[in-house]
Design an enzyme around this catalytic site. Structure first.
Site, PDB file in Angstrom:
ATOM      1  CD  GLN A  49      -4.037   8.369  74.820  1.00 47.10           C
ATOM      2  OE1 GLN A  49      -4.317   8.172  73.649  1.00 47.10           O
ATOM      3  NE2 GLN A  49      -3.243   9.341  75.222  1.00 47.10           N
ATOM      4  N   GLY A  90       0.302  14.132  74.945  1.00 47.25           N
ATOM      5  CA  GLY A  90       1.613  14.062  75.592  1.00 47.25           C
ATOM      6  C   GLY A  90       1.683  13.154  76.806  1.00 47.25           C
ATOM      7  CD  GLU A  91      -1.703   8.595  79.358  1.00 44.76           C
ATOM      8  OE1 GLU A  91      -1.690   7.597  80.109  1.00 44.76           O
ATOM      9  OE2 GLU A  91      -2.699   8.931  78.683  1.00 44.76           O
ATOM     10  NE  ARG A  93       5.321  14.690  74.359  1.00 41.58           N
ATOM     11  CZ  ARG A  93       4.451  15.527  73.842  1.00 41.58           C
ATOM     12  NH1 ARG A  93       4.582  16.825  74.066  1.00 41.58           N
ATOM     13  NH2 ARG A  93       3.460  15.099  73.106  1.00 41.58           N
ATOM     14  CD  GLU A 124      -0.094  13.033  71.336  1.00 37.58           C
ATOM     15  OE1 GLU A 124       0.942  13.467  71.844  1.00 37.58           O
ATOM     16  OE2 GLU A 124      -0.979  12.479  71.991  1.00 37.58           O
TER      17      GLU A 124
END
Length: 297
Positions: A49, A90-91, A93, A124
């Site tokens: 990430q 979406g980490e 979230r 993203e």
């Protein structure tokens, strides 16, 4: 025989954007239906990430919203092992859902390759509104260096102008100390752009902060290649008509700097068609990258 439908890079950058854009919006607009709900303990973060910092206050705010309304936008994941999933997008979230004590979250499952996972993660992050200019520029640079995307392709897919992308990429040629000042909000992106071609960007940046110089004043001083004395305040005494390189040369230097990720100086000999092109690197990593670009061993 049925041909396998390729995803991600096989369909181009715009196809990846179609997967990322709904997930980048956490306000509830454009909500996409989840494929399924998965227990949070079966979901794992992406070790590659690009975003490493997650502000605790922002996470808590998102957790409070999730506790009240649930996870509005599903996470994008890919299968991992027999019954697990790795986060593609979406980490935040996922982390906030655990803080809100949710047992499962909605997900959209995609069969992404390792390369596609990294590309989607970068996209993203770029689409997020809370990135500072340096983080956004680093995202653009990664997309160009790792995946060969051009400024034109990025501008079209991300809905941004080419000049916006080029101007941000130029910020990466600034000294680390100046970039840190920009990230902290001590100087604006306009100030930073004016410092790109300055010989002593660090000194001038400190003067900008100390004297509260405007962007226009900073631009004039950067063109002159001088900085005001510590004891003085901004006056016309050091804001006289700029000397040195013409606007076209400075623009060319800026474009080359944005393309190469290095500070570039074009030194043309007056009255001739010759001159020097100087590439400045600040680390061996930058030199290695330049050698790779030039095809050198």
């Amino acid at each position: 025989m049925k041909q396998e439908k390729r995803r991600g890079l096989g369909r181009g950058l715009s196809a990846l954007m179609a997967d990322v854009e709904p997930a980048a919006n956490e306000t509830g607009e454009g909500t996409r239906r989840a494929d399924r709900f998965v227990p949070v303990e079966r979901i794992f973060p992406n070790p590659d990430q690009p975003r490493r910092q997650f502000t605790q206050d922002a996470l808590q705010e998102l957790a409070n919203s999730i506790a009240e309304k649930g996870v509005i936008q599903p996470l994008i994941v890919r299968p991992r092992g027999d019954d697990g999933y790795e986060i593609v997008a979406g980490e935040r979230r996922w982390r906030a859902s655990q803080m809100a004590q949710l047992h499962e979250v909605p997900v959209i499952v995609r069969e992404f390759t390792d390369t596609e996972v990294l590309e989607v993660a970068i996209i993203e992050n770029i689409q997020r509104a809370d990135l500072n200019p340096v983080e956004e520029a680093m995202g653009f640079r990664q997309l160009m260096d790792r995946f060969g995307h051009t400024q034109e392709k990025l501008a079209k897919a991300l809905g941004k102008s080419r000049s916006h992308i080029a101007n941000l990429l130029r910020l990466l040629t600034l000294p680390d100390e100046v970039r840190e000042m920009l990230q902290k909000g001590e100087i604006s992106a306009g100030h930073a752009r004016a410092l790109v071609t300055c010989e002593d960007a660090v000194t001038l940046a400190k003067r900008v902060v100390a004297h509260g110089l405007s962007v226009r004043e900073t631009e004039k001083l950067a063109k002159q290649g001088v900085t005001p004395p510590e004891a003085t305040t901004p006056t016309t005494s050091f804001l006289s008509e700029p000397k040195g390189k013409d606007a076209d040369t400075r623009a060319l230097e800026g474009d080359l700097s944005a393309q190469l990720g290095l500070k570039v100086s074009v030194e043309h000999k007056a009255g001739t068609e010759g001159g020097k092109l100087v590439l400045n690197y600040t680390s061996l990593e930058q030199l290695d990258d330049l050698c790779r670009r030039l095809g050198s061993d």
